[in-house]
Design a protein around this motif. Structure first.
Motif, short mmCIF file in Angstrom:
data_model
loop_
_atom_site.label_atom_id
_atom_site.label_comp_id
_atom_site.label_asym_id
_atom_site.label_seq_id
_atom_site.Cartn_x
_atom_site.Cartn_y
_atom_site.Cartn_z
N ALA A 1 11.19 -0.34 0.81
CA ALA A 1 10.73 -0.89 -0.61
C ALA A 1 9.82 -2.35 -0.22
CB ALA A 1 11.57 -1.13 -1.58
N ALA A 2 10.57 -2.69 0.48
CA ALA A 2 9.88 -4.19 1.08
C ALA A 2 8.40 -4.11 1.92
CB ALA A 2 10.76 -5.21 2.04
N VAL A 3 8.44 -3.07 2.53
CA VAL A 3 7.23 -2.75 3.48
C VAL A 3 6.17 -2.09 2.46
CG1 VAL A 3 6.33 -1.15 5.05
CG2 VAL A 3 8.64 -2.21 5.57
N LEU A 4 6.70 -1.39 1.63
CA LEU A 4 5.89 -0.75 0.58
C LEU A 4 5.08 -1.81 -0.48
CD1 LEU A 4 7.70 2.49 -0.58
CD2 LEU A 4 5.54 2.33 0.97
N ILE A 5 6.07 -2.75 -0.91
CA ILE A 5 5.67 -3.87 -1.49
C ILE A 5 4.54 -4.64 -0.91
CG2 ILE A 5 6.33 -5.88 -2.68
CD1 ILE A 5 8.85 -4.54 -3.61
N VAL A 6 4.69 -5.08 0.24
CA VAL A 6 3.74 -5.83 1.02
C VAL A 6 2.48 -5.24 1.11
CG1 VAL A 6 3.21 -7.07 3.30
CG2 VAL A 6 5.40 -7.23 2.34
N ILE A 7 2.36 -3.81 1.66
CA ILE A 7 1.26 -3.20 1.89
C ILE A 7 0.54 -2.83 0.61
CG2 ILE A 7 0.47 -0.98 2.68
CD1 ILE A 7 2.49 -0.64 4.64
N GLY A 8 1.19 -2.61 -0.59
CA GLY A 8 0.69 -2.54 -1.78
C GLY A 8 0.11 -3.61 -2.45
N ALA A 9 0.60 -4.90 -2.35
CA ALA A 9 0.31 -6.15 -2.84
C ALA A 9 -1.24 -6.44 -2.09
CB ALA A 9 1.28 -7.15 -2.66
N VAL A 10 -1.14 -6.33 -0.86
CA VAL A 10 -2.26 -6.63 -0.21
C VAL A 10 -3.50 -5.58 -0.82
CG1 VAL A 10 -3.55 -6.63 1.98
CG2 VAL A 10 -1.39 -7.47 1.78
N HIS A 11 -3.41 -4.33 -0.71
CA HIS A 11 -4.34 -3.65 -1.35
C HIS A 11 -4.80 -3.66 -2.78
CE1 HIS A 11 -3.24 -1.61 2.43
NE2 HIS A 11 -4.36 -1.02 2.48
N ILE A 12 -3.83 -4.08 -3.50
CA ILE A 12 -3.78 -4.16 -5.01
C ILE A 12 -4.67 -5.36 -5.10
CG2 ILE A 12 -2.93 -4.69 -7.24
CD1 ILE A 12 -0.59 -2.94 -6.21
N TRP A 13 -4.35 -6.61 -4.36
CA TRP A 13 -5.12 -7.72 -4.56
C TRP A 13 -6.46 -7.71 -4.20
CZ3 TRP A 13 -4.00 -12.18 -7.41
CH2 TRP A 13 -4.97 -13.10 -7.08
N ILE A 14 -7.00 -7.20 -2.70
CA ILE A 14 -8.15 -7.11 -2.19
C ILE A 14 -8.98 -6.18 -3.17
CG2 ILE A 14 -9.57 -6.49 -0.38
CD1 ILE A 14 -7.46 -7.19 1.40
N GLY A 15 -8.41 -4.81 -3.74
CA GLY A 15 -9.09 -3.79 -4.34
C GLY A 15 -10.21 -3.16 -3.82
N GLY A 16 -11.06 -2.67 -4.50
CA GLY A 16 -12.26 -2.14 -3.76
C GLY A 16 -11.92 -1.00 -2.94
N ARG A 17 -12.65 -0.61 -1.46
CA ARG A 17 -12.65 0.22 -0.95
C ARG A 17 -11.26 0.23 -0.14
NH1 ARG A 17 -17.11 3.34 -1.14
NH2 ARG A 17 -19.32 2.50 -1.69
N LEU A 18 -10.86 -0.94 0.07
CA LEU A 18 -9.49 -0.62 0.73
C LEU A 18 -8.58 -0.17 -0.11
CD1 LEU A 18 -7.96 -1.91 3.03
CD2 LEU A 18 -7.49 -3.78 2.03
N PHE A 19 -8.30 -0.59 -1.56
CA PHE A 19 -7.45 -0.13 -2.42
C PHE A 19 -7.78 1.53 -2.57
CE2 PHE A 19 -6.20 0.98 -6.82
CZ PHE A 19 -4.89 0.65 -6.78
#
Length: 265
Positions: free
Chosen positions: A16-34
């Motif tokens: 869960a910790a790994v998923l949260i870190v990966i998800g948080a980065v992608h959600i914050w940046i958004g766009g094509r990365l997300f």
């Protein structure tokens, strides 16, 4: 017995910790990365669904379905005015028409996951990270509160024929946790008073998404959709509730547009 009850807690927390870190980065940046991460997740969910419900057929067929689903989502959301969304139903229909158990239910679930992927991107893209983080926070808190309350308090089962581990104590704790998430967002100025009111309903929709997957798994005779995520099982096992919650929020849009949830005038 007590140690067995919590045997999966450590790998669940690490994953869960790994998923949260990966998800948080992608959600914050958004766009094509997300969008790239989202397309990967939806593609993996369709692959898992097709693989565990399949009866015969080549082993590469579920991979083709997963690749097609992820590609259609990426093209639809990544290219302006792309009509790729019209291929969502044919992808789901192709899954349903190949040899498998519960073909109609499997096809509907595949279509639901594709629609949920579209909904996730729209919520993040049009409303920004705050509203999507509310939905995600409601789902996570509902799951965490339900897990600990259910394991600690026990009690009557919520739907034993389909999901024998889920209890009413865990279900109600999930609703309470979801309300607190919505209340926290509202008090912090990230949305309207509708957030705490709707949060338990969003949590319930997420729980129904989990129940739908549990039903498919029981009919398929499998415990987990795959073993991709230690302590959680597969991608479907982790994101089925999010899919149900997002579909509920999207279905609300004719009555409660995103702008109302955000508290904008």
């Amino acid at each position: 017995m007590t140690s067995d009850r919590w045997a999966d807690l450590r790998p669940r927390l690490i994953s869960a910790a790994v998923l949260i870190v990966i998800g948080a980065v992608h959600i914050w940046i958004g766009g094509r990365l997300f969008l790239g991460l989202l397309s990967l997740l939806i593609g993996l969910m369709i692959w898992e669904l097709a693989r565990m419900t399949g009866r015969g057929g080549p082993a590469w067929l579920p991979v083709v379905f997963g690749l097609a689903a992820g590609l259609m989502l990426a093209v639809d959301e990544g290219i302006d005015n792309s009509p790729a969304w019209i291929l969502f139903p044919p992808v789901a229909l192709a899954v349903a028409l190949t040899p498998r158990i519960l073909p109609a239910a499997t096809g509907l679930l595949a279509l639901a996951y594709l629609a949920a992927g579209h909904g996730i991107f729209v919520i993040r893209d049009e409303a920004g990270p705050a509203l999507f983080l509310w939905v995600l926070g409601v789902v996570i808190m509902s799951d965490v509160a339900g897990y600990f309350a259910g394991r600690t308090l026990g009690g009557p089962k919520f739907w034993p024929a389909i999901s024998p581990k889920k209890t009413w104590s865990g279900t109600i704790a999930g609703w309470a946790g979801a309300f607190l998430v919505g209340l926290g967002f509202w008090l912090a100025g990230h949305g309207s008073w509708l957030l705490p009111v709707l949060s338990p309903f969003v949590a319930f929709a997420g729980q129904m998404g989990d129940i739908a997957e549990s039903w498919i798994k029981r009919r398929a005779g499998v415990k987990d959709s795959s073993n991709l995520i230690p302590g959680h099982g597969g991608v479907m096992d982790r994101f089925d509730a999010l899919a149900g919650a997002v579909l509920f929020v999207v279905a609300l849009q004719p009555l409660v547009p995103l702008v109302m949830l955000l508290g904008a005038p």
